[in-house]
Design an enzyme around this catalytic site. Structure first.
Site, short mmCIF file in Angstrom:
data_model
loop_
_atom_site.label_atom_id
_atom_site.label_comp_id
_atom_site.label_asym_id
_atom_site.label_seq_id
_atom_site.Cartn_x
_atom_site.Cartn_y
_atom_site.Cartn_z
NE ARG A 168 -3.72 -0.15 2.55
CZ ARG A 168 -4.32 -0.62 3.66
NH1 ARG A 168 -4.06 -0.05 4.84
NH2 ARG A 168 -5.17 -1.61 3.60
NE ARG B 137 -2.84 1.52 9.61
CZ ARG B 137 -3.56 0.47 9.21
NH1 ARG B 137 -4.26 0.52 8.09
NH2 ARG B 137 -3.58 -0.64 9.91
CE LYS C 198 -6.66 -0.88 11.04
NZ LYS C 198 -7.56 -1.50 10.03
CE LYS D 123 -8.03 3.09 9.03
NZ LYS D 123 -9.02 2.21 8.39
CB CYS E 167 -13.98 -3.75 1.19
SG CYS E 167 -14.56 -5.44 1.46
CB CYS F 178 -9.25 -9.37 2.25
SG CYS F 178 -9.42 -8.91 3.98
CB CYS G 266 -15.27 -9.39 7.14
SG CYS G 266 -14.06 -8.12 7.58
CB CYS H 96 -12.35 -2.00 4.29
SG CYS H 96 -11.38 -2.94 5.48
FE1 SRM Z 1 -9.41 -1.99 5.95
C1 SRM Z 1 -8.11 -4.60 7.64
C2 SRM Z 1 -8.45 -3.30 3.04
C3 SRM Z 1 -10.04 0.97 4.45
C4 SRM Z 1 -11.27 -1.04 8.67
N1 SRM Z 1 -8.38 -3.65 5.45
C5 SRM Z 1 -7.89 -4.58 6.31
C6 SRM Z 1 -7.00 -5.56 5.56
C7 SRM Z 1 -5.60 -5.03 5.60
C8 SRM Z 1 -7.09 -7.02 6.02
C9 SRM Z 1 -6.09 -7.50 7.05
O1 SRM Z 1 -5.91 -6.84 8.10
O2 SRM Z 1 -5.53 -8.57 6.83
C10 SRM Z 1 -7.61 -5.43 4.13
C11 SRM Z 1 -6.69 -5.79 2.98
C12 SRM Z 1 -7.50 -6.32 1.82
C13 SRM Z 1 -6.75 -6.42 0.56
O3 SRM Z 1 -6.52 -7.58 0.10
O4 SRM Z 1 -6.40 -5.41 -0.03
C14 SRM Z 1 -8.16 -4.03 4.18
N2 SRM Z 1 -9.16 -1.27 4.12
C15 SRM Z 1 -8.85 -2.00 3.03
C16 SRM Z 1 -9.04 -1.21 1.75
C17 SRM Z 1 -8.05 -1.57 0.66
C18 SRM Z 1 -10.48 -1.41 1.26
C19 SRM Z 1 -10.80 -0.89 -0.12
O5 SRM Z 1 -11.47 -1.64 -0.80
O6 SRM Z 1 -10.41 0.21 -0.48
C20 SRM Z 1 -8.91 0.21 2.32
C21 SRM Z 1 -7.49 0.68 2.37
C22 SRM Z 1 -7.40 2.05 2.94
C23 SRM Z 1 -6.06 2.70 2.84
O7 SRM Z 1 -5.69 3.09 1.73
O8 SRM Z 1 -5.40 2.85 3.87
C24 SRM Z 1 -9.41 -0.01 3.75
N3 SRM Z 1 -10.40 -0.30 6.50
C25 SRM Z 1 -10.63 0.78 5.68
C26 SRM Z 1 -11.62 1.62 6.27
C27 SRM Z 1 -12.19 2.89 5.66
C28 SRM Z 1 -11.41 4.11 6.08
O9 SRM Z 1 -10.36 3.99 6.73
O10 SRM Z 1 -11.82 5.20 5.74
C29 SRM Z 1 -11.98 1.04 7.47
C30 SRM Z 1 -13.09 1.55 8.45
C31 SRM Z 1 -12.67 2.70 9.25
C32 SRM Z 1 -12.00 2.27 10.52
O11 SRM Z 1 -10.80 1.98 10.48
O12 SRM Z 1 -12.69 2.17 11.55
C33 SRM Z 1 -11.21 -0.16 7.61
N4 SRM Z 1 -9.61 -2.67 7.85
C34 SRM Z 1 -10.47 -2.18 8.79
C35 SRM Z 1 -10.44 -3.02 9.95
C36 SRM Z 1 -11.25 -2.83 11.26
C37 SRM Z 1 -10.57 -1.91 12.20
C38 SRM Z 1 -11.25 -1.85 13.55
O13 SRM Z 1 -11.17 -0.81 14.19
O14 SRM Z 1 -11.84 -2.82 13.97
C39 SRM Z 1 -9.53 -4.06 9.66
C40 SRM Z 1 -9.15 -5.24 10.57
C41 SRM Z 1 -8.17 -4.87 11.62
O15 SRM Z 1 -7.61 -3.78 11.67
O16 SRM Z 1 -7.96 -5.74 12.47
C42 SRM Z 1 -9.04 -3.81 8.33
FE1 SF4 Z 2 -11.17 -7.49 4.09
FE2 SF4 Z 2 -13.21 -7.16 5.73
FE3 SF4 Z 2 -11.78 -5.06 4.96
FE4 SF4 Z 2 -13.33 -6.20 3.22
S1 SF4 Z 2 -14.03 -5.20 5.13
S2 SF4 Z 2 -11.20 -5.64 2.87
S3 SF4 Z 2 -13.25 -8.31 3.82
S4 SF4 Z 2 -11.06 -6.71 6.21
#
Ligand code: SRM
Ligand code: SF4
Length: 579
Positions: A90, A159, A223, A225, A444, A450, A489, A493
């Site tokens: 990323r 981030r 994390k 943000k 997402c 993922c 899930c 995201c």
């Molecule tokens: Fe996310 C984890 C993809 C934005 C909440 N996210 C992941 C992971 C890295 C899975 C992992 O931990 O093994 C995913 C990788 C998938 C892949 O194969 O690419 C993933 N997140 C993404 C992306 C690529 C989704 C997309 O389709 O665009 C976004 C990348 C953002 C970036 O450029 O940095 C992405 N993730 C978000 C957002 C939206 C935002 O930030 O505006 C959220 C919700 C906001 C938040 O953080 O509360 C988000 N991602 C999560 C979470 C849950 C965090 C939590 O507080 O519980 C996880 C899981 C974790 O951290 O344990 C996670």
């Molecule tokens: Fe993966 Fe869940 Fe984030 Fe989708 S919402 S990219 S399934 S961690």
């Protein structure tokens, strides 16, 4: 304004025995400021992974996730082979902006070392999927050669910093965007580990005795943000951010920012102590105060965030557990000055405006529709080729949007027709050809990359939208946007818990359905259907959509309607989400 209380290595973790904390705290503490065993793992010829339990955790701080191709998992297991390990990389791209020469280099990298796609994320950056271990170091080196990097793109730190990307909306945009870069740099880990591992910098003597002035040696509990937004477009979904800066204009001048804290989406099914939460607006600061506010909010979270339970470790829980008043007092104490009263502002959408729009400087911006952020070449739509060709002639910049689209920004009038010809030639012109539902949808990544996905998202939402389009057009709703978001899930995201219709994956082919989010991201939605398949989704949503078409009030949004007529209860605070 000065920073009265700058963080030092006095994190709360150091006052507690490490064994009582989450195991990741030990991993961070023993990583020698993010070095761990990454360098050794990279050259281990026996596996496609970076071996060990700790290395993948530390790797995240470097912007890299170890994954495996889940489509191949069962077959590889049957053949007694190790999983098909690969890496997601990323890029750190504050404010989502890059130059055409950078686009060209990232495009080449995607075709040589990744899966021949560029993934635009919901936080306005690029992801490479499918990078093999043997190509990982070169991939990161080549990203750095474009004057971009990947440090801090993931991990327990700040981030990617988001910023409203639409520079044509007001003169204030130009004053806000530089702050995204400034904030991103101010909150960057200071360790030289990244340069040593990836860029072959000579290790600093006693490298493990480095200082991390903001984070300390165990970084943040989780994390973090932050985003900057320019009303009236809430494209960054400011209320979902741990920390938000809402630009307040005084004519054409940036007067300052309202500060919001405590947003977050992630939750876990069947764990009611976890919930999405929208941020609270706590006051106003001048532009000169922004970096100090960010540093001190991060410092509070570093010192008080939960380091035992990672499901309870985001700032939203720190604030809900201790109270907003406590948080504000602590922030003011650390700053040495008080935020002023918040000023009035108004949002009217969190979506993108597609096609051409004119900038204040007389140039033009073209917002290209990128379904679910995947830039690739497919039959009838060679988007990757089109954007590469545009990058070859473009004199402005590219801006990635938080809705996973891209703006070809700052196009002089005389280049417009050339850009149009390229888009048209590759089937990418005229986003208005897409239905209004599709243009307002976000999914997402989910499967196959993922590791946390429970169900499809990016690969499934397009076909579900086709079925929802048929329902909407059967009752005359072709022109009415409904914000639809899907996540594979509950982590959220795609920010599904602020969507008017949100889906989160429960199991293959099964989803929770949420209704009632606010049209411009101002309200959480509420569970409507629990763990259902497509047939049940369509059976249940069709009458709701038809009734909306027949009974809505003038200008009433779908999310407001479903609450008014009683399909779901209004959620006024994160803690009510699971009631
Ligand atoms: Fe996310 C984890 C993809 C934005 C909440 N996210 C992941 C992971 C890295 C899975 C992992 O931990 O093994 C995913 C990788 C998938 C892949 O194969 O690419 C993933 N997140 C993404 C992306 C690529 C989704 C997309 O389709 O665009 C976004 C990348 C953002 C970036 O450029 O940095 C992405 N993730 C978000 C957002 C939206 C935002 O930030 O505006 C959220 C919700 C906001 C938040 O953080 O509360 C988000 N991602 C999560 C979470 C849950 C965090 C939590 O507080 O519980 C996880 C899981 C974790 O951290 O344990 C996670
Ligand atoms: Fe993966 Fe869940 Fe984030 Fe989708 S919402 S990219 S399934 S961690």
């Amino acid at each position: 304004m000065t920073t009265a209380h700058r963080g030092t290595d006095r994190s709360r973790d150091l006052s507690q025995p490490l064994e009582r904390l989450h195991p990741n705290e030990t991993i961070k503490a023993e990583s020698r400021y993010l070095r761990g065993s990454i360098a050794e793992g990279l050259v281990d010829p026996l596996t496609g992974a970076i071996p060990g339990d700790e290395a993948p955790q530390i790797l995240k701080f470097h912007g890299v996730y170890q994954q495996d191709d889940r489509d191949l998992r069962a077959e590889r297991r049957r053949q007694k082979l190790e999983p098909a390990y690969q890496f997601m990389v990323r890029v750190r791209l504050p404010g989502g902006t890059c130059r055409p020469d950078q686009w060209l280099k990232l495009d080449a990298l995607a075709r040589e070392h990744a899966d021949r796609t560029l993934r635009l994320t919901t936080r306005q950056t690029f992801q490479f999927h499918g990078v093999l271990k043997r190509n990982l170091k070169e991939t990161i080196q080549r990203i750095n050669a474009t004057l971009l990097d990947t440090i801090g793109a993931c991990g327990d730190d700040n981030r990617g910093v988001m910023c409203s990307p639409n520079p044509d909306q007001s003169a204030v945009h130009a004053q806000v965007y530089p702050l995204a870069k400034q904030l991103s740099d101010a909150l960057l880990p200071r360790t030289r580990a990244y340069h040593e591992i990836w860029l072959d910098e000579t290790p600093v003597a006693g490298g493990d005795r480095e200082e991390e002035p903001i984070y300390g040696r165990t970084y943040l509990p989780r994390k973090f943000k932050l985003a900057l937004v320019v009303p009236p477009i809430n494209d960054v979904d400011i209320y979902t951010q741990d920390l938000g800066f809402i630009a307040i204009a005084d004519g054409e001048r940036l007067a300052g920012f309202n500060v919001s804290v405590g947003g977050g989406m992630g939750r876990t099914d069947n764990e009611p102590a976890t919930y999405p939460r929208l941020a609270d607006v706590i006051g106003f600061c001048a532009p000169e105060g922004v970096v100090a506010v960010a540093e001190q909010v991060v410092g509070i979270q570093r010192d008080y965030g939960d380091r035992v339970d990672r499901k309870h470790a985001r700032l939203k829980y720190t604030i809900d557990d201790r109270g907003l008043e406590w948080f504000c007092d602590e922030l003011h104490r650390r700053l040495g000055w008080r935020l002023a009263d918040a000023r009035p502002f108004r949002f009217d959408t969190n979506s993108d405006r597609y096609g051409w729009s004119k900038a204040l400087n007389g140039h033009w911006h073209y917002t290209v529709f990128v379904e679910n952020g995947r830039v690739r070449d497919a039959e009838g739509l060679q988007l990757m080729t089109a954007l590469r060709e545009i990058a070859g002639i473009h004199t402005g910049e590219f801006r990635l949007t938080p809705n996973q689209n891209v703006i070809v920004a700052n196009v002089p009038s005389e280049h417009r027709s050339q850009i149009e010809r390229i888009l048209e030639g590759h089937g990418a012109m005229n986003p208005a050809r897409q239905s209004v539902l599709r243009r307002h949808a976000v999914a997402c990544v989910a499967l196959p990359t993922c590791g946390l996905a429970m169900a499809e998202s990016e690969r499934y939402l397009p076909s579900l939208i086709t079925k929802l389009e048929a329902i909407a057009s059967s009752c005359g709703l072709e022109r009415d946007p409904i914000i639809i978001r899907m996540s594979g899930c509950p982590n959220g995201c795609s920010r599904p818990y602020v969507a008017e219709i949100g889906f989160t994956g429960r199991a293959p082919g099964r989803y929770n359905v949420y209704l009632g989010g606010g049209f411009h991201g101002q309200r959480l939605n509420k569970l409507f259907l629990d763990n259902v398949g497509e047939a049940q989704i369509l059976d249940a949503l069709a009458p709701v959509i038809r009734r909306y078409a027949a009974e809505r009030l003038p200008a009433e949004r779908f999310g407001d309607f479903v609450i008014r007529v009683g399909y779901v209860k209004e959620v006024r605070a994160g803690r009510e989400f699971n009631d």
